[in-house]
Motif scaffolding. Structure first.
Motif, short mmCIF file in Angstrom:
data_model
loop_
_atom_site.label_atom_id
_atom_site.label_comp_id
_atom_site.label_asym_id
_atom_site.label_seq_id
_atom_site.Cartn_x
_atom_site.Cartn_y
_atom_site.Cartn_z
N ARG A 39 42.47 182.52 -11.75
CA ARG A 39 42.42 182.47 -10.28
C ARG A 39 41.09 183.07 -9.83
O ARG A 39 40.51 183.89 -10.55
CB ARG A 39 43.60 183.20 -9.66
CG ARG A 39 43.55 184.69 -9.80
CD ARG A 39 44.79 185.37 -9.23
NE ARG A 39 44.98 186.63 -9.94
CZ ARG A 39 46.16 187.21 -10.15
NH1 ARG A 39 47.27 186.64 -9.70
NH2 ARG A 39 46.24 188.34 -10.80
N THR A 63 46.79 185.88 -16.36
CA THR A 63 45.91 185.11 -15.51
C THR A 63 44.54 185.77 -15.47
O THR A 63 44.43 186.98 -15.24
CB THR A 63 46.49 185.04 -14.08
OG1 THR A 63 47.76 184.41 -14.16
CG2 THR A 63 45.59 184.23 -13.17
N THR A 81 54.21 180.12 -7.98
CA THR A 81 54.52 179.52 -9.27
C THR A 81 55.94 179.00 -9.24
O THR A 81 56.87 179.73 -8.87
CB THR A 81 54.35 180.56 -10.39
OG1 THR A 81 53.00 181.00 -10.39
CG2 THR A 81 54.67 179.94 -11.74
N GLN A 113 53.90 175.15 -19.21
CA GLN A 113 53.55 176.55 -19.37
C GLN A 113 52.04 176.78 -19.54
O GLN A 113 51.49 177.72 -18.95
CB GLN A 113 54.27 177.11 -20.62
CG GLN A 113 54.25 178.61 -20.74
CD GLN A 113 55.26 179.28 -19.81
OE1 GLN A 113 56.06 178.60 -19.15
NE2 GLN A 113 55.21 180.59 -19.71
N ASN A 173 59.39 178.00 -10.77
CA ASN A 173 60.19 178.40 -11.94
C ASN A 173 61.06 177.23 -12.39
O ASN A 173 61.90 176.75 -11.63
CB ASN A 173 61.07 179.59 -11.59
CG ASN A 173 60.25 180.84 -11.38
OD1 ASN A 173 59.16 180.98 -11.97
ND2 ASN A 173 60.76 181.75 -10.56
N ASN A 178 49.11 173.54 -13.70
CA ASN A 178 48.87 174.61 -12.73
C ASN A 178 50.09 174.78 -11.83
O ASN A 178 50.62 173.79 -11.30
CB ASN A 178 47.64 174.22 -11.89
CG ASN A 178 47.23 175.30 -10.91
OD1 ASN A 178 47.92 175.56 -9.93
ND2 ASN A 178 46.11 175.94 -11.18
N GLY A 179 50.56 176.01 -11.71
CA GLY A 179 51.56 176.28 -10.67
C GLY A 179 53.00 176.27 -11.14
O GLY A 179 53.89 176.20 -10.30
N ALA A 180 53.25 176.29 -12.43
CA ALA A 180 54.65 176.30 -12.88
C ALA A 180 54.78 177.16 -14.12
O ALA A 180 53.81 177.47 -14.79
CB ALA A 180 55.10 174.87 -13.19
N ARG A 181 56.04 177.55 -14.40
CA ARG A 181 56.33 178.18 -15.69
C ARG A 181 57.78 177.86 -16.05
O ARG A 181 58.61 177.60 -15.17
CB ARG A 181 56.09 179.69 -15.63
CG ARG A 181 57.09 180.44 -14.81
CD ARG A 181 56.77 181.93 -14.71
NE ARG A 181 57.30 182.43 -13.44
CZ ARG A 181 56.80 183.45 -12.76
NH1 ARG A 181 55.74 184.09 -13.21
NH2 ARG A 181 57.34 183.83 -11.62
N ASN A 224 44.91 175.96 -15.69
CA ASN A 224 46.00 176.87 -16.06
C ASN A 224 45.42 178.21 -16.50
O ASN A 224 44.51 178.25 -17.33
CB ASN A 224 46.79 176.23 -17.21
CG ASN A 224 48.02 177.04 -17.61
OD1 ASN A 224 47.90 178.12 -18.16
ND2 ASN A 224 49.18 176.51 -17.30
#
Ligand SMILES: [Mg+2]
Ligand SMILES: [Mg+2]
Ligand SMILES: [Mg+2]
Ligand SMILES: [Mg+2]
Lengths: 336, 336, 336, 336
Positions: free
Chosen positions: A29, A2, B2, B22, B4, B26-29, A26
């Motif tokens: 920050r 990040t 994040t 991925q 999962n 924004n905000g996930a993996r 993505n």
């Protein structure tokens, strides 16, 4: 990974960039913010739930060890110094337009960056990231209409505020066309002519509106652009490229086709902010991705410098009413 | 924070979802993957640089403690069981269409979810996230053309593969219209009629193409849709809503207007994959954001069930050549 | 009553006019013909079943007692003398463009007509009778877009023959724009600038193509016109008038909208003859009706003279590359 | 040669036809008139400067030796008897629609004409002469989109008067589509279904509006037409023919493209009289030319009969809500 970003300037565009960096894009920050107005900036970050540290000076933010890259969204006159500080610190910087308020200032940035030896600076010419312009460029590059010969363009605004006067239709408005046409055409300007014709009654006292600006390129391409910022009917960006075998045009923004009230067709935006709003996301995502790879992929300091030189030639051409040469040094290999 | 995600199914759409979760959104993996073909799935994850754990069974993935939410992109017949397992585990699940291969199966999911007591399931009807449909819905909801009376629609494909036969123009193609019209109109269907007219010589043996499907809604709105999957000229989605004071239409996708070769106009996509590609991003970002908030905001299990019931009525209507009622129970308050 | 017409010149346009006067329009017949090539002219009249007397000279035809009005469709260099003979004979005359091959020649016609004391001459600028231009003028005159400020125009031809060289893009092509814009705008030109930019590889040696021509009017309206006669893609006439509150454009000619081969849109004509073919009917019918009433209602000798003066200024501007004044005497009351 | 015409019926359409026959078209003049209202008819002829003899009865006019051909523009219920009288007198007749108010009446005309042994009757279906429909038919006949499979059409009117009720949306409105589609497609109808859906609040009490009418042809082509006569927004005729390789559409009527008031696009006519006004000229000129040659080239008595039979089937289908067969005898060789 990040990317940790420091944001200088928490006004309108700065707040929008903060939100998109934090919540939409993505890989980044916002970890640090700076603004002339501390309280407002801190309140914004709290409300937006962006846990960033406030720094009292742009310089302190730039120096902060946790800041890996900087976004400059302060007012124009501060850009040059802040960008130079980023270069001095060896940190990648995304600077909203203008890169500097004079061509001379932009030149100083170019020289500092070259001396530093690594590309660090991107300028916020977001039109290059607009889906329409990109589709148009792809069509041109694919030879869909053959080599470009002429461009017919227009930049229309329904109205401008009272404080918009004098050369602002060049420095604030036409500046976008200046950057985007040379990118679209892979070419450089050689001369400019500015024509002030019949003035609309809807323009206020300090502004001649509309004007027509004629640019010539090294390849001999002729570009005519209507700048009309009190056109009343809408925010309307037109670009038609005439090539050897056809004409390719900038797509209209998506709107709902309607048949109603004895008219058929689509809407025209009234609010310029909506026209390129999606391109900011694409622009900053691309900047993040390139920055992580240690590259500058978007409009660079040289592009910012060329835009400034060209805008100054436009202003001179308006005053002199003459065809005015645009004298640009060759693009240094550093910026190739 | 994040989210999962565990991904079940690493085929074409699964891989695309993995990459966007991925690297784009924004905000996930993606932390876990499962697929019938272990080696291919692991190779994909390696190459794409997605450091996810491979699980040998969908169930094991669903149970894995680090998996907070599941994306089901396996083949259709597996969906019901996998979604039921997610509900049993109390984990939010995004399931690509179809929710189940029978209305009965979809009904079981609805019942399991209601019994569980909390909304967990979203179905992958991505058209609701298309910028064009959203703009059209916004115009309709704003009363731009008054109350809707009629809809004229078309779903055209240049060609389909040999394996596309029988009722697939309903279950694979029209299913998108089934979902999107009731959302667009805030209405429910009451009957359907299917008309097989003159067959194009370009359709293969096992397929009657084109067909016209007439839907009626509770409000009396009449919807005619042309399904024409061997139309040759392009992937072309049309939707025109006739209201009491005008007609509002689905915008065409963005393309470069051209004047060339004695024609003027725009291009039509030939590849259906490009038509709604951006809506997948919007769809999954919205799903991530809602999931983090503990909500289901998109098409839910009930919507998946209604689509299945309607598709089955369409198939019956085609066989009987009769106007066929669509009998739906009232939407439970749980799904209000 | 039926108007008896003598036709001078039985080439392509002369034959078309003969047929429309005899078989399409109301209130006229062709009673006399003259041409340099007697046999061909007589053969044409026989085949077309037009029972007209052949005269060995234009002058004899003009003098013939049964001839009430004359149509001049001979080659350009003969026009001046023939029109002067009609004026001397006191007979109404419709003269295809150009009225004369020099501004001086046109001036002599104007003076002869004024001395004669009665309007007799109409010039064949048929665009004023095109349904599209008439609709555009009606919209402008109705104030639909407010006062005109700018005009963006184009005159494109797919290709021109080898004999089309030098200044013909002004004298044969732009001449139509010269006439139609001052009629459209109710205005007169004050200066012209001609810009020769990048030349298309499809233009032959003796022709610089495309060119951009900038006209200025007394009201300050600025008109830019692209003349591009080797554009390859079609015969394409564009005219966009930017007013204080909007933009009104010349309608495209009627063509069948098509969706085919991955494109949607309409056709562009390849044959210039088809573009204004209907306007010839309207033009000559209006001329017949006005002539019977003893009037000249269409473009008159003064309009022909102004076109010549303007074309000569364009040629000078091209050579000098300077903004070139267009010096016109005031329109005499006789032509008000 | 000039065709001497007797006109029966000097109401709105009769007066328009009189003027165009006398002053616009080539090769005809009005020599006799008849109307129920003698004084009004004579006053009209005087004012319009048409030196025609007034006859006290339609029959007397038809018999008058100087009358070579008849135009019937009286009210519908009188048509049958007047056309039969023309046939009996062996005189060519152009009869405004309807040919007769019942299919049975039209059948009597067909039989009388066949018995007479020579084609004499043309029916006033003017759409076949509209430039747009002709261009569309030319494109279809040229195979531009391959064989026709489907037609999507609409006939929209902003509003209708209070006296327009019941089946008039079939007999007065859809009747035009009935004639023009079979001509466009070179095909005949085999069944019809009428769907009354949600009624607009803008329709008055005695009218169900809009309705959708589905026609099937011998070739299996399926035609859906929206009839919506209180649509508010404009007089809007749509026709899209879906063929095996593309879609060809009826061109929109010529209007001035505008960018104004946050909208772009073209106007839609509000007055239906303007939509096909030019086609009346083409229609009657073609009728004159064919009549002089002793032929009937336009829509004939058989076409009028087919229109009546089809309209009656539509009315039955509306009542029964069933797919209703259209039983037509084979077209007699006489009408081939
Ligand atoms: Mg920017
Ligand atoms: Mg989906
Ligand atoms: Mg002419
Ligand atoms: Mg008619």
């Amino acid at each position: 990974m990040t990317l940790n970003i420091g944001l200088i300037g928490c006004g309108g565009i700065g707040q929008e960039h903060a939100r998109r960096l934090q919540f939409t894009l993505n890989g980044a920050r916002v970890v640090a913010i700076n603004d002339l107005h501390r309280d407002a900036a801190v309140a914004f970050a709290d409300k937006a739930q962006i846990p960033a540290t406030f720094y009292d000076s742009a310089d302190a933010l730039i120096q902060a060890p946790e800041v890996q890259a900087v976004v400059v969204a302060s007012w124009g006159p501060a850009h040059e110094e802040q960008v130079l500080a980023c270069i001095a610190a060896g940190k990648p910087v995304f600077c909203e337009k203008p890169l500097a308020v004079t061509a001379e200032g932009a030149r100083r940035i170019v020289e500092a960056e070259m001396k530093h030896g690594k590309n660090l600076v991107q300028v916020g010419f977001m039109r290059r990231y607009d889906a329409g312009y990109r589709a148009l460029k792809a069509a041109l590059d694919a030879g869909t209409v053959g080599d470009a010969l002429l461009v017919h363009a227009a930049h229309r605004n329904p109205a401008v505020p009272e404080m918009y006067v004098g050369d602002m239709n060049i420095t604030d408005t036409f500046i976008h066309e200046i950057d985007v046409f040379r990118w679209l055409l892979n070419d450089e300007y050689t001369s400019v002519q500015v024509i002030e014709g019949r003035k609309t009654r809807h323009a206020h006292a300090g502004l001649h509106d509309p004007v027509t600006i004629l640019l010539e390129t090294r390849q001999g391409i002729r570009i005519d652009t209507e700048i009309f910022v009190a056109c009343r009917f809408g925010y309307d960006i037109q670009c038609h490229v005439v090539g050897e075998t056809g004409v390719a045009s900038l797509p209209e923004p998506l709107t709902v086709p309607l048949r109603s009230n004895a008219r058929q067709g689509s809407g025209i935006l009234m609010d310029w902010k909506l026209r390129f709003i999606e391109s900011y996301d694409v622009e900053l995502q691309d900047w993040i991705n390139a920055t992580v790879q240690g590259k500058v992929r978007g409009p660079d300091a040289w592009d910012g410098y060329v835009a400034s030189v060209t805008a100054e030639a436009c202003i001179e051409a308006r005053k002199s009413k003459q065809i005015t040469p645009i004298n640009l040094p060759e693009r240094p290999a550093f910026y190739a």
